[in-house]
Design a protein around this motif. Structure first.
Motif, mmCIF file in Angstrom:
data_model
loop_
_atom_site.group_PDB
_atom_site.id
_atom_site.type_symbol
_atom_site.label_atom_id
_atom_site.label_comp_id
_atom_site.label_asym_id
_atom_site.label_seq_id
_atom_site.Cartn_x
_atom_site.Cartn_y
_atom_site.Cartn_z
ATOM 1 N N GLY A 15 0.819 -1.202 0.000
ATOM 2 C CA GLY A 15 0.000 0.000 0.000
ATOM 3 C C GLY A 15 0.855 1.255 0.000
ATOM 4 N N ASN A 16 0.348 2.311 0.613
ATOM 5 C CA ASN A 16 1.069 3.585 0.706
ATOM 6 C C ASN A 16 2.023 3.538 1.895
ATOM 7 O OD1 ASN A 16 -0.325 4.799 -1.484
ATOM 8 N ND2 ASN A 16 -2.077 5.167 -0.143
ATOM 9 N N VAL A 17 3.133 2.828 1.721
ATOM 10 C CA VAL A 17 4.073 2.622 2.818
ATOM 11 C C VAL A 17 4.756 3.946 3.153
ATOM 12 C CG1 VAL A 17 6.074 1.333 3.617
ATOM 13 C CG2 VAL A 17 4.427 0.249 2.061
ATOM 14 N N PRO A 18 4.738 4.386 4.434
ATOM 15 C CA PRO A 18 5.361 5.667 4.807
ATOM 16 C C PRO A 18 6.886 5.591 4.722
ATOM 17 C CG PRO A 18 3.811 4.884 6.484
ATOM 18 C CD PRO A 18 4.058 3.747 5.558
ATOM 19 N N ILE A 19 7.510 6.769 4.718
ATOM 20 C CA ILE A 19 8.967 6.827 4.751
ATOM 21 C C ILE A 19 9.454 6.433 6.143
ATOM 22 C CG2 ILE A 19 9.101 8.604 2.976
ATOM 23 C CD1 ILE A 19 9.534 10.653 5.190
ATOM 24 N N ALA A 20 10.717 6.011 6.229
ATOM 25 C CA ALA A 20 11.305 5.618 7.509
ATOM 26 C C ALA A 20 11.374 6.823 8.440
ATOM 27 C CB ALA A 20 12.703 5.040 7.290
ATOM 28 N N ARG A 21 11.273 6.545 9.744
ATOM 29 C CA ARG A 21 11.248 7.630 10.713
ATOM 30 C C ARG A 21 11.542 7.097 12.116
ATOM 31 N NH1 ARG A 21 5.456 9.631 9.675
ATOM 32 N NH2 ARG A 21 6.066 8.954 7.590
ATOM 33 N N SER A 22 11.784 8.032 13.034
ATOM 34 C CA SER A 22 11.940 7.713 14.451
ATOM 35 C C SER A 22 11.240 8.796 15.267
ATOM 36 C CB SER A 22 13.420 7.629 14.834
ATOM 37 O OG SER A 22 14.037 8.897 14.675
ATOM 38 N N GLY A 23 11.033 8.533 16.551
ATOM 39 C CA GLY A 23 10.375 9.512 17.405
ATOM 40 C C GLY A 23 8.909 9.709 17.101
ATOM 41 N N HIS A 24 8.311 8.802 16.339
ATOM 42 C CA HIS A 24 6.896 8.882 15.997
ATOM 43 C C HIS A 24 6.065 8.214 17.097
ATOM 44 C CE1 HIS A 24 8.789 5.245 14.535
ATOM 45 N NE2 HIS A 24 7.629 4.632 14.669
ATOM 46 N N SER A 25 4.754 8.277 16.946
ATOM 47 C CA SER A 25 3.855 7.606 17.890
ATOM 48 C C SER A 25 3.062 6.527 17.160
ATOM 49 C CB SER A 25 2.889 8.610 18.526
ATOM 50 O OG SER A 25 2.062 9.193 17.524
ATOM 51 N N ALA A 26 2.665 5.503 17.893
ATOM 52 C CA ALA A 26 1.851 4.420 17.329
ATOM 53 C C ALA A 26 0.803 4.020 18.360
ATOM 54 C CB ALA A 26 2.722 3.224 16.953
ATOM 55 N N THR A 27 -0.445 3.969 17.926
ATOM 56 C CA THR A 27 -1.566 3.655 18.818
ATOM 57 C C THR A 27 -2.411 2.563 18.181
ATOM 58 O OG1 THR A 27 -1.600 5.965 19.535
ATOM 59 C CG2 THR A 27 -3.509 4.615 20.097
ATOM 60 N N LEU A 28 -2.693 1.531 18.965
ATOM 61 C CA LEU A 28 -3.515 0.428 18.472
ATOM 62 C C LEU A 28 -4.986 0.818 18.526
ATOM 63 C CD1 LEU A 28 -3.360 -2.508 17.440
ATOM 64 C CD2 LEU A 28 -3.774 -3.235 19.800
ATOM 65 N N PHE A 29 -5.699 0.592 17.405
ATOM 66 C CA PHE A 29 -7.109 0.920 17.291
ATOM 67 C C PHE A 29 -7.797 -0.277 16.652
ATOM 68 C CE2 PHE A 29 -10.460 3.532 14.901
ATOM 69 C CZ PHE A 29 -11.332 3.484 15.980
#
Length: 514
Positions: A137-151
């Motif tokens: 799909g629309n795979v995002p660019i690599a990153r750090s310091g981001h947030s991830a929340t399970l929904f």
């Protein structure tokens, strides 16, 4: 604190250091943590500029640490290029992680030699294997310091910093069942690009974004995305003041969002905050000293459920030194939907007995056995009513104690109001001073503009004076040459005159011209 019975006697809303046994894992920050089956899993992190690759496990039953060895799934090579048992994932820090069933899903982070697209790793705790999840799909660019929340079965990922240190404020969703990425498009003003923030989902309707930082600014703002309208907003917040912070950690229990740690690269944030997400009101729950581990950046917080009671578990962080201590808090239940009296077992039994008595009164024909049952039930009713009376008396005593403390609380509120009034007055005076200084600055700017104009005119005059000076110098040179010519002519004239006078006087040796 007893290792075997560490939960006994824990006060509400107070952090306590756990007396873990044996050796502890290396101190670190910017790691990820989660609790599964009463075990705290610590994944990766950073220490002295070096990324860590281990998975450390704390058994909350016996408070002992151990390392988790994982089997690489077929088709995946470790850092040495071969399969078999390894310590854990590749060295990683600044990543995010969510618990999904018996799996730990790790997103992004600082990974040496990683691709331009974000990497997704999966640790299967049942099979004790790890693998790289192939997403589409629309795979995002690599990153750090981001947030991830399970929904549900999806992960919402917001913001972060890419490998070129560009800040992001995009929102992506990863479907864990199809492993497909998609971009979330929303209207109105999103949060400013940031990293090291936290996010939470409330009532399956709202995404909340709090804090974080850019390369020059630390934030204390709260932004909300409404999934129904897909619009961003920045609502008015009530309650206690929240200082700007980044590198903090957050966890939700019902409608309460607990925030611990963080800082601004100068000072750590010592207070543990809780946001009532329904009322949008902050409460400073408790506070520690500035240099204690809980006032650290890059700290983690997890939720553990033991014997149907919830606990907050904090680990690691950096506040001038790297930490590896474990702290636990027993949060006090908040915003109960029913008053205490309806939660009382005795009161519930009394209500049930009243219902039973009403049902008996409505019955027209009763045999002996049912009458005996009714007598027995009435005895139970009396007993339950007696228990209810005892509890009611206890509640009256508690009410009396609270009434005694009420004047003290009112006095404290009065002092706080006075302090708030003083602060408001000081703020008003400072605002007036600021306006005065701004007025002076405007006048000084106007004066500077005038001076600059005068300087420009003077510079023009100086340039014209330079040309005049050149002309004067030329005239001086011409004058000097003329004076020399006149002096030479005068000298010749004097010599001629002398010979004439000597001839007239008949001086010897002088002959007349023929």
């Amino acid at each position: 604190m007893d290792v075997d019975n560490w939960r006994w006697g824990l006060a509400y809303d107070q952090w306590v250091a756990l007396p873990v046994s044996g050796s502890r894992p290396a101190a670190r920050y910017k790691h990820a943590a989660a609790v599964v089956d009463q075990k705290l899993y610590i994944v990766g992190g950073s220490r002295n500029g070096r990324y860590l690759s281990d998975i450390q496990v704390l058994d909350l039953g016996n408070l002992s640490w151990s390392s988790l060895k994982l089997q690489i799934n077929p088709g995946v090579e470790n850092s040495e290029g071969n399969g078999g048992l390894v310590e854990s994932l590749p060295p990683i820090a600044g990543h995010s992680m969510v618990k999904w069933d018996k799996k730990l899903v790790v997103l992004g982070g600082n990974l040496k030699g990683s691709s331009d697209r974000i990497m997704v790793h999966c640790v299967d705790l049942e099979t004790q294997t790890w693998s790289v999840l192939e997403t589409s799909g629309n795979v995002p660019i690599a990153r750090s310091g981001h947030s991830a929340t399970l929904f549900g079965s999806k992960i919402l990922m917001f913001g972060g910093e890419n490998s070129s240190r560009n800040l992001l404020n995009d929102l992506h969703v990863l479907d864990l069942e199809t492993l497909t990425w998609d971009v979330v498009e929303a209207r109105l003003t999103p949060p400013a690009p940031r990293f090291d923030h936290t996010t939470a989902v409330h009532a399956e309707t709202y995404l909340l974004v709090f804090g974080g930082c850019s390369h020059s600014t630390f934030f204390s703002d709260l932004h909300v995305l409404d999934f129904r309208t897909m619009e961003w907003s920045q609502p008015q917040i009530q309650g206690d003041l929240v200082t700007p912070r980044a590198g903090h950690a957050g966890i939700t229990i019902d409608e309460n969002w607990y925030i611990v740690g963080g800082g601004d690269n100068k000072n750590g944030c010592p207070e543990t905050m809780v946001l009532n997400m329904s009322k949008l009101s902050w409460l400073a729950l408790t506070s520690v000293k500035q240099r204690e581990p809980l006032a650290s950046e890059g700290i983690s917080i997890s939720l553990a459920t033991i014997d149907q009671e919830k606990y907050l578990v904090a680990f690691g962080g950096y506040n001038g030194r790297y930490n590896n201590e474990v702290f636990i808090m027993r949060p006090k239940p908040r915003d109960s939907s029913r008053p205490k009296i309806f939660q009382s077992p005795a009161a519930a039994a009394a209500a049930a007995s009243v219902t039973a008595a009403y049902a008996l009164a409505k019955t027209e024909k009763l045999d002996l056995a049912r009458i005996e049952d009714g007598v027995s039930k009435r005895k139970e009713e009396k007993q339950s009513q007696s228990n209810g009376a005892i509890e009611l008396e206890a509640m009256r005593e508690e009410k009396a104690k609270l009434e005694l403390t009420l004047p003290e609380v009112k006095g404290e509120n009065s002092k706080l109001r006075e302090e708030i009034s003083k602060v408001n007055n000081t703020h008003a005076e400072l605002f007036k001073e600021l306006q005065s200084v701004q007025g002076q600055l405007i006048a000084e700017r106007s004066r500077c503009f005038k001076l600059e104009a005068q300087i420009a005119e003077i510079q023009k005059l100086l340039e014209s004076m330079q040309s005049i000076e050149n002309e004067v110098q030329l005239l001086r040179e011409q004058k000097s040459a003329l004076e020399k010519q006149m002096e030479a002519a005068s000298s010749v004239q004097r010599q001629g005159s002398g010979r004439v006078w000597r001839w007239i006087a008949g001086s010897p040796g002088v002959a007349a011209s023929p």
